[in-house]
Design a protein around this motif. Sequence first.
Motif, short mmCIF file in Angstrom:
data_model
loop_
_atom_site.label_atom_id
_atom_site.label_comp_id
_atom_site.label_asym_id
_atom_site.label_seq_id
_atom_site.Cartn_x
_atom_site.Cartn_y
_atom_site.Cartn_z
N ASP A 68 2.07 1.92 -3.37
CA ASP A 68 1.08 2.51 -4.27
C ASP A 68 1.02 4.01 -4.07
O ASP A 68 0.98 4.78 -5.02
CB ASP A 68 -0.31 1.90 -3.99
N GLU A 76 0.83 -1.20 0.00
CA GLU A 76 0.00 0.00 0.00
C GLU A 76 0.87 1.24 0.00
O GLU A 76 0.61 2.19 -0.71
CB GLU A 76 -0.91 0.01 1.24
N ALA A 134 -6.35 1.91 -4.33
CA ALA A 134 -7.23 1.09 -5.18
C ALA A 134 -8.63 1.68 -5.19
O ALA A 134 -9.30 1.71 -6.23
CB ALA A 134 -7.23 -0.34 -4.68
N GLY A 135 -9.10 2.12 -4.02
CA GLY A 135 -10.41 2.74 -3.96
C GLY A 135 -10.47 4.03 -4.77
O GLY A 135 -11.45 4.32 -5.45
N HIS A 158 -2.83 -2.29 -11.26
CA HIS A 158 -4.27 -2.10 -11.03
C HIS A 158 -5.16 -2.34 -12.24
O HIS A 158 -6.36 -2.50 -12.08
CB HIS A 158 -4.52 -0.68 -10.52
N ALA A 159 -4.60 -2.33 -13.44
CA ALA A 159 -5.48 -2.42 -14.61
C ALA A 159 -6.19 -3.76 -14.67
O ALA A 159 -7.34 -3.84 -15.11
CB ALA A 159 -4.68 -2.19 -15.88
N ARG A 179 -13.48 -5.92 -12.80
CA ARG A 179 -14.59 -5.33 -12.05
C ARG A 179 -15.48 -4.46 -12.93
O ARG A 179 -16.70 -4.44 -12.78
CB ARG A 179 -14.01 -4.50 -10.90
N ASP A 228 -7.84 4.25 0.22
CA ASP A 228 -6.65 3.61 -0.32
C ASP A 228 -6.57 3.88 -1.82
O ASP A 228 -7.54 4.28 -2.46
CB ASP A 228 -6.71 2.12 -0.06
N LEU A 246 -22.76 -0.40 -3.14
CA LEU A 246 -21.40 -0.94 -3.27
C LEU A 246 -20.51 0.01 -4.07
O LEU A 246 -19.35 0.25 -3.71
CB LEU A 246 -21.46 -2.31 -3.96
N TRP A 301 -7.37 -6.00 -12.26
CA TRP A 301 -8.60 -6.16 -11.47
C TRP A 301 -9.64 -5.13 -11.86
O TRP A 301 -10.85 -5.39 -11.81
CB TRP A 301 -8.30 -6.12 -9.97
#
Lengths: 295, 296, 198
Positions: free
Chosen positions: C10, C7, C75-76, C32-33, C39, C73, C144, C35
């Motif tokens: 990142d 983390e 990713a979020g 990251h690309a 999604r 984070d 979500l 996942w």
Amino acid sequence: MEEMTLNVSTAALCADGLSRMYGAIRALDEVNLTLDRGITGLLGPNGAGKTTLLSILATVNEPDTGRVSVFGLDPRDRAERVEIRRRLGYLPQELRYHRHFTVAGFLDYVAILKEITDRRRRADEVARVLAALGLERRARTRIRALSGGMRQRLAIAQALLGQPELLILDEPTAGLDPEQRLRFRELLSGLPGDPVIVLSTHQADDIAAICPKVVVLLQGRVRFAGTPSELAATASGRVWAAAERDPGAHLSWRGGDSRWRHIGDNPPDGAELVAPTVEDGYLLLSHAVVSDDRH
Amino acid sequence: MTSPVVPCAGGPSGVELLASYAAGTVEPAVVWSVEAHLPGCARCRCALSGHVDQQRLVRNRSVLLVRAAIGDEGPVRRLICRFGVHDHLLRLLAATPSLRRSWLLSIVGVLAAVVGEAAAVRYGWIPSGRPGGLAGYSDPEVLAPFLLVAPLIVLAGVAAAFLPVFDPAYRLAVAAPFSGVTLLLVRTVSALAAALVPVVGAAFVLPGPGWLPAALLLPSLALSAFALAAATVMSPRAAAVAAGVAWVLPALLLATAHVPLLIVQRPAQVACAAVLCASFLVLLARHDRFELGWKR
Amino acid sequence: MRLEAEERDDAALLRAVARGDEEALAALYDRHAGWLTVRLTRRCAMPDLVDHAIQDTFLAVWRKAGSYRGGADVAGFIWGIGIRRLIDLIRRENGPRPLLWRAEPEAVVSAEEQVLVGIEHGRLGQALARLSPELRGAIEATVLDGLTCAEAAVLLGVAEGTVKSRCHRARQALRAALAADQAGSESPALRREAWGTS
């Protein structure tokens, strides 16, 4: 003087009686040419008319007399000219750049000129040619910071944008080192869609390495059209090696093995004949033309 | 730190779970769990990457890097695109010499010199040998250099749009299918706008009559249109020179006759309007000549 | 421990991107690309659109890396940009509605998944599973993904009012299912999430 023995009506590119004068200089003199899919090399010294011929084929210049037909289209008609340009990739001699451009920015600009209006498709094409020429890491570099070899690769890259069916490359190997030339050859033979490729050079070993067909242009006229091995064969029996210089030869030079190599019409008896190369055939032809002129 | 609720990619069931999630065959509630878990677990994210077509990832990566290198989608660009201007036309401007910072800076420099000199003479900072200004009106002769130079600056900007010597990659533009007329139009209009702004701005600063900034518009436009129209008849370079001469000669004549302002006063404005209309008509009739490079 | 180190990496990459480091952008993409693609594909089955969204997302990261405040984070942060880019593209696309829900509830549920649903969500999970796809879609988009009703409307291809009414009905159904059984093994946090922020 040999002509290509192709059926003219199915040839992809056809030039008939092209002539062009620049003031008093006859740049092209009744040039007839037919080209088909695959790579054709245009061989000749500087000033032979290669650039003029290529610029006419690329619809950048007009001939004074004669006709050209590209994929059945006539460049004298405006709409057909634009259609030819849609299928064309052109590398002019000594291409100059807007110096402030980055590599990717310049390719983007050329892609717009090739009517690729969608932004994402353009980026896709630019990425494709950057990868093909090994320039991915240089996408953000300013052109003025590139070396000569990289600028040449960039020039080749812009010609490949849009996957043209006709590639006209004026001296594409200038400034490339031997390894890059090898890559270039691989690149050309691997192009999708089997385009018509014409490239000009004044180096015979480029022809031998890259082109399955060759046209020799000397003083504005086609002097030979055929395969490189046929060109080499025109000098068979006329190339010999000796320990000393032979005054009877047209051309003599000392090779790397410190033996003299000679080209001439009459090898002396007992001379050690050697297998002719493409360059030998070209030099012989060149000499014949020059001495014809003197008489 | 509590252990993650969903089995992580470290365990065997976690691996299968991620595979099913990637394939889209899990229960919706489990989807929620997986997706809530992902932002916090780098190992699962990494494992998930393995389920995407690698070629697709590579392709997107190279396109991304190219687009980042080209630098599209700035805020100014998006604003202009909202007005319906195509994005690729905007990108063409990047190649226009008269929009480069160096060009604009030199224009500003020239104007600053001319205006500065005029102001210096007018306000007596430099002795000029002539009596001081007339009431409400500066000595018109002070304006002579500016009147000479201002429309020429606009003309130069437009000339840079169509003269081959200013486009290093000119042969590429010729051999390309993109319409030469469109290219010319885009470059000319933007060059005009870019040049008129500093010129008109300088006219405001200049110690001259209040109507001077507006009076410059018509002559500048007429000169540029004349150059373009002439380029359809003669060579581009000759056309640019002819237009330049067509302005410089009268301006110099009037300056030596001590009436430089005449060149922007009413009769001259009428003449400029006439030239502008005539040039437009010629351009309309002969615009296809602007296919770059082709003479016949 | 290793997760925390990643983390930090990142965040450091993001700071490097903000300084104009292109290699950092490429590294961020590599991480990251993958996942993100999966999604986003669950939201929109048109691969071209997803590809464009991926490119646009990382371009936005390239431009906006400076605005990352270290709150959520990384990713979020990236997901937030990504889902909005996708919605932007869908809105501009305006063509045939994109397909959603490639999930087939009729597919065989593995034993692990059943256990998971039971432990993870308890009754809530089963109630969720029993919701119709449209209601579930509305809840997923607003809860979500954290979208507004307007954004969710674009994503689902319906009117905004429809999204609101579906969310309402979904909450009613969940409330009813939960009230029907008082056994409390669902996690309070998830229950709060299910009721949403409005």
